[in-house]
Design an enzyme around this catalytic site. Structure first.
Site, PDB file in Angstrom:
ATOM      1  N   ARG A 258       0.905  -1.038  -0.025  1.00 28.91           N
ATOM      2  CA  ARG A 258       0.061  -0.106  -0.121  1.00 28.91           C
ATOM      3  C   ARG A 258       0.849   1.361  -0.055  1.00 28.91           C
ATOM      4  O   ARG A 258       1.423   1.527   1.039  1.00 28.91           O
ATOM      5  CB  ARG A 258      -1.022   0.029   1.170  1.00 28.91           C
ATOM      6  CG  ARG A 258      -1.496   1.288   1.479  1.00 28.91           C
ATOM      7  CD  ARG A 258      -2.566   1.306   2.488  1.00 28.91           C
ATOM      8  NE  ARG A 258      -2.269   0.776   3.893  1.00 28.91           N
ATOM      9  CZ  ARG A 258      -1.772   1.572   4.733  1.00 28.91           C
ATOM     10  NH1 ARG A 258      -0.994   2.826   4.341  1.00 28.91           N
ATOM     11  NH2 ARG A 258      -1.624   1.024   5.898  1.00 28.91           N
ATOM     12  N   HIS A 262      -3.625   4.501   4.887  1.00 30.79           N
ATOM     13  CA  HIS A 262      -4.507   3.493   5.188  1.00 30.79           C
ATOM     14  C   HIS A 262      -5.984   4.038   4.602  1.00 30.79           C
ATOM     15  O   HIS A 262      -6.574   3.506   3.914  1.00 30.79           O
ATOM     16  CB  HIS A 262      -4.638   3.103   6.463  1.00 30.79           C
ATOM     17  CG  HIS A 262      -5.851   2.472   6.738  1.00 30.79           C
ATOM     18  ND1 HIS A 262      -6.099   1.153   6.357  1.00 30.79           N
ATOM     19  CD2 HIS A 262      -6.941   2.682   7.633  1.00 30.79           C
ATOM     20  CE1 HIS A 262      -7.345   0.910   6.832  1.00 30.79           C
ATOM     21  NE2 HIS A 262      -7.917   1.637   7.539  1.00 30.79           N
ATOM     22  N   TYR A 271       4.350   5.691  11.187  1.00 34.56           N
ATOM     23  CA  TYR A 271       4.594   4.466  11.388  1.00 34.56           C
ATOM     24  C   TYR A 271       5.397   3.946  10.477  1.00 34.56           C
ATOM     25  O   TYR A 271       6.034   2.596  10.446  1.00 34.56           O
ATOM     26  CB  TYR A 271       3.384   3.577  11.733  1.00 34.56           C
ATOM     27  CG  TYR A 271       2.406   3.696  10.626  1.00 34.56           C
ATOM     28  CD1 TYR A 271       2.499   2.751   9.549  1.00 34.56           C
ATOM     29  CD2 TYR A 271       1.130   4.673  10.637  1.00 34.56           C
ATOM     30  CE1 TYR A 271       1.502   2.829   8.364  1.00 34.56           C
ATOM     31  CE2 TYR A 271       0.440   4.435   9.733  1.00 34.56           C
ATOM     32  CZ  TYR A 271       0.555   3.552   8.786  1.00 34.56           C
ATOM     33  OH  TYR A 271      -0.430   3.685   7.700  1.00 34.56           O
TER      34      TYR A 271
HETATM   35  C1  LIG Z   1     -14.359  -5.167  13.209  1.00 32.63           C
HETATM   36  C2  LIG Z   1     -13.486  -3.994  12.921  1.00 32.63           C
HETATM   37  N1  LIG Z   1     -12.192  -3.851  13.782  1.00 32.63           N
HETATM   38  C3  LIG Z   1     -11.657  -2.649  13.743  1.00 32.63           C
HETATM   39  C4  LIG Z   1     -11.781  -1.710  12.618  1.00 32.63           C
HETATM   40  C5  LIG Z   1     -10.989  -0.528  12.142  1.00 32.63           C
HETATM   41  N2  LIG Z   1     -10.064  -0.751  11.195  1.00 32.63           N
HETATM   42  C6  LIG Z   1     -10.457  -0.404   9.986  1.00 32.63           C
HETATM   43  S1  LIG Z   1      -9.640  -0.804   8.771  1.00 32.63           S
HETATM   44  C7  LIG Z   1      -8.531  -1.485   9.740  1.00 32.63           C
HETATM   45  C8  LIG Z   1      -7.423  -2.485   9.247  1.00 32.63           C
HETATM   46  C9  LIG Z   1      -7.677  -3.252   8.129  1.00 32.63           C
HETATM   47  O1  LIG Z   1      -6.385  -3.983   7.627  1.00 32.63           O
HETATM   48  P1  LIG Z   1      -6.373  -4.871   6.739  1.00 32.63           P
HETATM   49  O2  LIG Z   1      -7.436  -6.215   6.885  1.00 32.63           O
HETATM   50  O3  LIG Z   1      -5.113  -5.387   6.456  1.00 32.63           O
HETATM   51  O4  LIG Z   1      -6.995  -4.237   5.187  1.00 32.63           O
HETATM   52  P2  LIG Z   1      -6.157  -2.827   4.574  1.00 32.63           P
HETATM   53  O5  LIG Z   1      -6.610  -1.756   5.403  1.00 32.63           O
HETATM   54  O6  LIG Z   1      -4.824  -2.908   4.587  1.00 32.63           O
HETATM   55  O7  LIG Z   1      -6.767  -2.837   3.126  1.00 32.63           O
HETATM   56  C10 LIG Z   1      -9.069  -1.609  11.195  1.00 32.63           C
HETATM   57  C11 LIG Z   1      -8.257  -2.262  12.239  1.00 32.63           C
HETATM   58  C12 LIG Z   1     -12.982  -2.182  11.750  1.00 32.63           C
HETATM   59  N3  LIG Z   1     -13.251  -1.291  10.727  1.00 32.63           N
HETATM   60  N4  LIG Z   1     -13.737  -3.054  11.928  1.00 32.63           N
END
Ligand SMILES: Cc1ncc(C[n+]2csc(CCOP(=O)(O)OP(=O)(O)O)c2C)c(N)n1
Length: 356
Positions: A258, A262, A271
């Protein structure tokens, strides 16, 4: 030997066809014609530009928030290209690529991020589920969709996208387990973009690869170079064909990066350092495709400029069209869940209205 046997996760091998310098891995050939490669490059460029525009629109206050795809285009374009009419895409929240590949209009996609739920409504015949913000929940939906299709005797496949972070959620494990037991036609596509917000891949799991998690559930798994359009397409195609013919689910781990934040609410400089990003830049999925197409006389700066200008025009129009749609009414936040609005919701609605 099948692709999934040859690249069984425990061999430690990552599947790649097109190397970063635009040459082919020895013994491999492109799985699609040069015309198709050019068409997909054009699509990827459109997606990258539409993604950049979305970021700008958010910075200008015209979008609520946005989760950019920047760097992950090959994962989504390559995998969605392996689907057929009637198949499903079940997205997380970073899926501009797969969404547009399914034929959803950019206007509609933008509308969602402008805060209008109408942007979630896929036209009849375009099987794309709404954005899933709760991490990982969509993996279960994808198993449900696929299982329903199987019970109905439809030869339909569900392709679900999620990140490395989602593999730490119970939902992912429940979905994989159920899919394995009931042999649902589900293709699990993990875009391992190295981060879950600020949490690096190294702190996400002690497993050597994400692909190897498939073994625990009796499914095939494969790790692919997620920045290689050819490898992503071929691995997904094999998984889709296997699912369609009753062979059950597959877990594909696309190793990617990425490049952007985010979401627009994130500051990645907190970070990760520039030095960390540097080695990934030459691995960008566009770089190798430009080398490859350039060698064939199908890409140069002039072609890039022409494609960019055409795309920007189309994007301008999508922004205009989306912004011309009237804003949703505040009542809509409270509607649609209950046939008749319960008293506490009515009270909250009245309160909200009184503050406007
Ligand atoms: C159940 C839940 N917990 C926490 C969050 C907050 N949150 C949003 S995106 C994210 C990280 C997701 O990471 P990943 O699955 O690697 O996907 P990426 O964002 O890298 O595409 C978090 C913790 C959320 N949206 N839903």
């Amino acid at each position: 030997m099948s692709l999934f046997e040859e690249y069984h996760p425990l061999t430690g091998k990552m599947f790649q066809i097109l190397k970063a310098d635009g040459t082919l891995v020895s013994g491999q050939k492109p799985p699609i014609s040069d015309q198709e490669i050019f068409a997909l490059y054009k699509k990827m460029l459109f997606i990258r530009l539409a993604d950049q525009r979305a970021l700008m629109l958010q910075r200008q206050g015209r979008f609520g928030t946005y989760a950019p795809i920047w760097g992950q285009e090959a994962c989504q374009v390559g995998s969605a290209y392996a689907l057929q009419k009637g198949d499903w895409v079940v997205p997380a929240f970073r899926e501009i690529g797969a969404t547009l590949m399914m034929g959803i209009s950019l206007k509609s996609f933008y509308l969602y991020w402008m805060g209008n739920e109408m942007g979630s409504r896929a036209p009849e015949g375009m099987n794309v589920m709404p954005v899933s913000v709760p991490v990982g929940t969509q993996t279960l939906h994808a198993v449900g969709v696929a299982w329903a299709a199987k019970l109905r005797g439809e030869k339909v496949v569900a392709l679900v996208f999620f990140g490395d972070g989602a593999t730490s959620k119970g939902d992912f494990h429940e979905a994989m387990n159920f899919a394995g037991v009931f042999k649902t036609p589900t293709v699990f596509f993990c875009q391992n973009n190295q981060f879950a917000i600020s949490v690096p891949r190294s702190l996400q799991t002690a497993s050597k690869t994400i692909a190897q998690k498939a073994i625990a559930y009796g499914c095939d798994g494969i790790q692919v170079d997620g920045n290689d359009l050819f490898a992503v397409y071929l691995a997904t195609k094999e998984a889709v064909e296997k699912a369609r013919s009753g062979g059950g689910p597959t877990l594909i781990e696309g190793v990617t990066y990425r490049f952007g934040p985010h979401t627009t609410a994130d500051d990645p400089t907190k970070y990760r350092t520039e030095a960390e990003i540097e080695p990934w830049k030459p691995l960008d999925p566009f770089v190798r495709l430009r080398f490859y197409l350039g060698e064939k006389g199908m890409w140069d700066e002039e072609i890039e400029n022409r494609l960019t200008a055409e795309a920007q025009k189309e994007i301008d129009q999508a922004v205009k069209d989306a912004e011309a749609v009237p804003s949703p009414q505040v009542e809509e936040i409270f509607q649609y869940v209950f046939a008749e609005m319960p008293h506490p919701l009515k009270e909250q609605l009245e309160y909200l209205k009184s503050t406007l």
